[in-house]
Design a protein around this motif. Structure first.
Motif, PDB file in Angstrom:
ATOM      1  N   LEU A  24       0.812  -1.218   0.000  1.00  0.00           N
ATOM      2  CA  LEU A  24       0.000   0.000   0.000  1.00  0.00           C
ATOM      3  C   LEU A  24       0.843   1.263   0.000  1.00  0.00           C
ATOM      4  CD1 LEU A  24      -2.843  -1.001   2.469  1.00  0.00           C
ATOM      5  CD2 LEU A  24      -2.995  -0.768  -0.019  1.00  0.00           C
ATOM      6  N   ARG A  25       1.967   1.222   0.676  1.00  0.00           N
ATOM      7  CA  ARG A  25       2.808   2.422   0.761  1.00  0.00           C
ATOM      8  C   ARG A  25       3.744   2.570  -0.432  1.00  0.00           C
ATOM      9  NH1 ARG A  25       5.076   2.677   6.756  1.00  0.00           N
ATOM     10  NH2 ARG A  25       5.976   4.584   5.937  1.00  0.00           N
ATOM     11  N   ALA A  26       4.242   1.455  -0.968  1.00  0.00           N
ATOM     12  CA  ALA A  26       5.234   1.522  -2.042  1.00  0.00           C
ATOM     13  C   ALA A  26       4.615   1.597  -3.432  1.00  0.00           C
ATOM     14  CB  ALA A  26       6.172   0.308  -1.962  1.00  0.00           C
ATOM     15  N   LEU A  27       3.482   0.931  -3.625  1.00  0.00           N
ATOM     16  CA  LEU A  27       2.912   0.835  -4.971  1.00  0.00           C
ATOM     17  C   LEU A  27       2.596   2.182  -5.613  1.00  0.00           C
ATOM     18  CD1 LEU A  27       2.169  -1.136  -7.192  1.00  0.00           C
ATOM     19  CD2 LEU A  27      -0.111  -1.287  -6.196  1.00  0.00           C
ATOM     20  N   PRO A  28       1.982   3.126  -4.901  1.00  0.00           N
ATOM     21  CA  PRO A  28       1.701   4.402  -5.578  1.00  0.00           C
ATOM     22  C   PRO A  28       2.963   5.087  -6.119  1.00  0.00           C
ATOM     23  CG  PRO A  28       0.408   4.236  -3.584  1.00  0.00           C
ATOM     24  CD  PRO A  28       1.384   3.080  -3.565  1.00  0.00           C
ATOM     25  N   GLU A  29       3.998   5.133  -5.318  1.00  0.00           N
ATOM     26  CA  GLU A  29       5.237   5.788  -5.776  1.00  0.00           C
ATOM     27  C   GLU A  29       5.889   5.004  -6.905  1.00  0.00           C
ATOM     28  OE1 GLU A  29       8.106   8.526  -6.314  1.00  0.00           O
ATOM     29  OE2 GLU A  29       6.356   8.740  -5.037  1.00  0.00           O
ATOM     30  N   LEU A  30       5.987   3.696  -6.732  1.00  0.00           N
ATOM     31  CA  LEU A  30       6.576   2.858  -7.775  1.00  0.00           C
ATOM     32  C   LEU A  30       5.763   2.950  -9.057  1.00  0.00           C
ATOM     33  CD1 LEU A  30       7.447  -0.341  -5.710  1.00  0.00           C
ATOM     34  CD2 LEU A  30       9.044   1.412  -6.532  1.00  0.00           C
ATOM     35  N   GLY A  31       4.448   2.962  -8.910  1.00  0.00           N
ATOM     36  CA  GLY A  31       3.566   3.034 -10.071  1.00  0.00           C
ATOM     37  C   GLY A  31       3.729   4.327 -10.849  1.00  0.00           C
ATOM     38  N   ARG A  32       3.836   5.440 -10.123  1.00  0.00           N
ATOM     39  CA  ARG A  32       4.011   6.733 -10.804  1.00  0.00           C
ATOM     40  C   ARG A  32       5.275   6.727 -11.652  1.00  0.00           C
ATOM     41  NH1 ARG A  32       1.245   8.628  -6.352  1.00  0.00           N
ATOM     42  NH2 ARG A  32       3.002   8.768  -4.951  1.00  0.00           N
ATOM     43  N   GLU A  33       6.327   6.145 -11.140  1.00  0.00           N
ATOM     44  CA  GLU A  33       7.580   6.080 -11.903  1.00  0.00           C
ATOM     45  C   GLU A  33       7.454   5.115 -13.079  1.00  0.00           C
ATOM     46  OE1 GLU A  33      10.489   7.816 -11.621  1.00  0.00           O
ATOM     47  OE2 GLU A  33       9.344   9.041 -10.216  1.00  0.00           O
ATOM     48  N   ALA A  34       6.861   3.953 -12.825  1.00  0.00           N
ATOM     49  CA  ALA A  34       6.807   2.902 -13.836  1.00  0.00           C
ATOM     50  C   ALA A  34       5.944   3.281 -15.032  1.00  0.00           C
ATOM     51  CB  ALA A  34       6.304   1.603 -13.215  1.00  0.00           C
ATOM     52  N   ILE A  35       4.825   3.967 -14.787  1.00  0.00           N
ATOM     53  CA  ILE A  35       3.931   4.264 -15.908  1.00  0.00           C
ATOM     54  C   ILE A  35       4.481   5.341 -16.841  1.00  0.00           C
ATOM     55  CG2 ILE A  35       1.845   3.449 -14.764  1.00  0.00           C
ATOM     56  CD1 ILE A  35       1.093   6.384 -14.291  1.00  0.00           C
ATOM     57  N   LYS A  36       5.576   5.949 -16.463  1.00  0.00           N
ATOM     58  CA  LYS A  36       6.233   6.880 -17.378  1.00  0.00           C
ATOM     59  C   LYS A  36       6.809   6.137 -18.579  1.00  0.00           C
ATOM     60  CE  LYS A  36       7.324  10.251 -13.809  1.00  0.00           C
ATOM     61  NZ  LYS A  36       8.393  10.854 -13.004  1.00  0.00           N
ATOM     62  N   ASP A  37       7.023   4.835 -18.421  1.00  0.00           N
ATOM     63  CA  ASP A  37       7.494   3.983 -19.508  1.00  0.00           C
ATOM     64  C   ASP A  37       6.265   3.372 -20.186  1.00  0.00           C
ATOM     65  OD1 ASP A  37       8.417   1.948 -21.150  1.00  0.00           O
ATOM     66  OD2 ASP A  37       9.620   0.973 -19.616  1.00  0.00           O
ATOM     67  N   PRO A  38       5.942   3.791 -21.408  1.00  0.00           N
ATOM     68  CA  PRO A  38       4.713   3.330 -22.047  1.00  0.00           C
ATOM     69  C   PRO A  38       4.665   1.816 -22.273  1.00  0.00           C
ATOM     70  CG  PRO A  38       5.993   4.710 -23.557  1.00  0.00           C
ATOM     71  CD  PRO A  38       6.700   4.717 -22.236  1.00  0.00           C
ATOM     72  N   GLY A  39       5.782   1.144 -22.271  1.00  0.00           N
ATOM     73  CA  GLY A  39       5.799  -0.298 -22.469  1.00  0.00           C
ATOM     74  C   GLY A  39       5.600  -1.091 -21.188  1.00  0.00           C
ATOM     75  N   PHE A  40       5.594  -0.405 -20.056  1.00  0.00           N
ATOM     76  CA  PHE A  40       5.518  -1.126 -18.786  1.00  0.00           C
ATOM     77  C   PHE A  40       4.097  -1.530 -18.418  1.00  0.00           C
ATOM     78  CE2 PHE A  40       5.298  -1.444 -14.143  1.00  0.00           C
ATOM     79  CZ  PHE A  40       6.213  -2.465 -13.959  1.00  0.00           C
ATOM     80  N   LEU A  41       3.123  -0.665 -18.603  1.00  0.00           N
ATOM     81  CA  LEU A  41       1.747  -0.971 -18.208  1.00  0.00           C
ATOM     82  C   LEU A  41       1.234  -2.254 -18.864  1.00  0.00           C
ATOM     83  CD1 LEU A  41      -0.535  -0.099 -16.380  1.00  0.00           C
ATOM     84  CD2 LEU A  41      -1.375   1.347 -18.230  1.00  0.00           C
ATOM     85  N   PRO A  42       1.488  -2.485 -20.150  1.00  0.00           N
ATOM     86  CA  PRO A  42       1.057  -3.760 -20.734  1.00  0.00           C
ATOM     87  C   PRO A  42       1.720  -4.981 -20.084  1.00  0.00           C
ATOM     88  CG  PRO A  42       1.504  -2.179 -22.472  1.00  0.00           C
ATOM     89  CD  PRO A  42       1.986  -1.566 -21.171  1.00  0.00           C
ATOM     90  N   ARG A  43       2.862  -4.813 -19.477  1.00  0.00           N
ATOM     91  CA  ARG A  43       3.508  -5.916 -18.751  1.00  0.00           C
ATOM     92  C   ARG A  43       2.930  -6.066 -17.352  1.00  0.00           C
ATOM     93  NH1 ARG A  43       9.506  -4.443 -18.708  1.00  0.00           N
ATOM     94  NH2 ARG A  43       9.607  -6.264 -17.379  1.00  0.00           N
ATOM     95  N   LEU A  44       2.523  -4.943 -16.733  1.00  0.00           N
ATOM     96  CA  LEU A  44       2.009  -4.960 -15.368  1.00  0.00           C
ATOM     97  C   LEU A  44       0.567  -5.446 -15.293  1.00  0.00           C
ATOM     98  CD1 LEU A  44       2.376  -4.248 -12.371  1.00  0.00           C
ATOM     99  CD2 LEU A  44       1.659  -1.919 -12.946  1.00  0.00           C
ATOM    100  N   LEU A  45      -0.250  -5.057 -16.237  1.00  0.00           N
ATOM    101  CA  LEU A  45      -1.673  -5.375 -16.190  1.00  0.00           C
ATOM    102  C   LEU A  45      -1.951  -6.874 -16.079  1.00  0.00           C
ATOM    103  CD1 LEU A  45      -4.416  -4.064 -16.087  1.00  0.00           C
ATOM    104  CD2 LEU A  45      -4.469  -4.094 -18.582  1.00  0.00           C
ATOM    105  N   PRO A  46      -1.294  -7.745 -16.833  1.00  0.00           N
ATOM    106  CA  PRO A  46      -1.553  -9.177 -16.672  1.00  0.00           C
ATOM    107  C   PRO A  46      -1.205  -9.695 -15.275  1.00  0.00           C
ATOM    108  CG  PRO A  46      -0.392  -8.789 -18.733  1.00  0.00           C
ATOM    109  CD  PRO A  46      -0.411  -7.488 -17.979  1.00  0.00           C
ATOM    110  N   VAL A  47      -0.208  -9.108 -14.638  1.00  0.00           N
ATOM    111  CA  VAL A  47       0.155  -9.506 -13.276  1.00  0.00           C
ATOM    112  C   VAL A  47      -0.977  -9.147 -12.321  1.00  0.00           C
ATOM    113  CG1 VAL A  47       1.767  -9.095 -11.371  1.00  0.00           C
ATOM    114  CG2 VAL A  47       2.635  -9.289 -13.711  1.00  0.00           C
TER     115      VAL A  47
END
Length: 80
Positions: free
Chosen positions: A25-48
Motif C-alpha cells: 500500500l505504501r510503495a505501490l503508488p510511488e513505484l507506479g508513478r515512476e513505472a507508468i512513465k514507460d509506455p511499455g511497462f503498463l502492458p507488462r504490469l496489467l496481466p500480473v
C-alpha cells in the motif's frame, strides 16, 4: 536479477503478511508513478494485476463496479 533487486525481494519475503500488505500500500503508488512513465511497462504490469485478481476469486465485474463507485476519489494509501 540484480543483487539489489534480489536483496530487496529477500527482505520483503521475510516480512509478516501484515507488513507485506502495508509495504504494498505504501510503495505501490510511488513505484507506479515512476513505472507508468514507460509506455511499455503498463502492458507488462496489467496481466500480473489481473492474475492476482483472478487468483483471489474476486469477480472482475464487481471490481469494475467498485472502481466506478470510487470514481478515482479513493484516498492515497498511507495518507490518513
Amino acid at each position: 536479477m540484480s543483487d539489489a533487486i534480489e536483496e530487496l525481494m529477500n527482505a520483503v519475503t521475510r516480512l509478516s503478511n501484515e507488513e507485506k500488505k502495508e509495504f504494498i500500500l505504501r510503495a505501490l503508488p510511488e513505484l507506479g508513478r515512476e513505472a507508468i512513465k514507460d509506455p511499455g511497462f503498463l502492458p507488462r504490469l496489467l496481466p500480473v494485476i489481473l492474475g492476482l485478481i483472478r487468483e483471489s476469486g474476486f469477480d472482475l465485474n464487481q471490481l469494475l463496479q467498485l472502481a466506478n463507485m470510487l470514481g478515482g476519489t479513493a484516498p492515497t494509501p498511507g495518507q490518513d
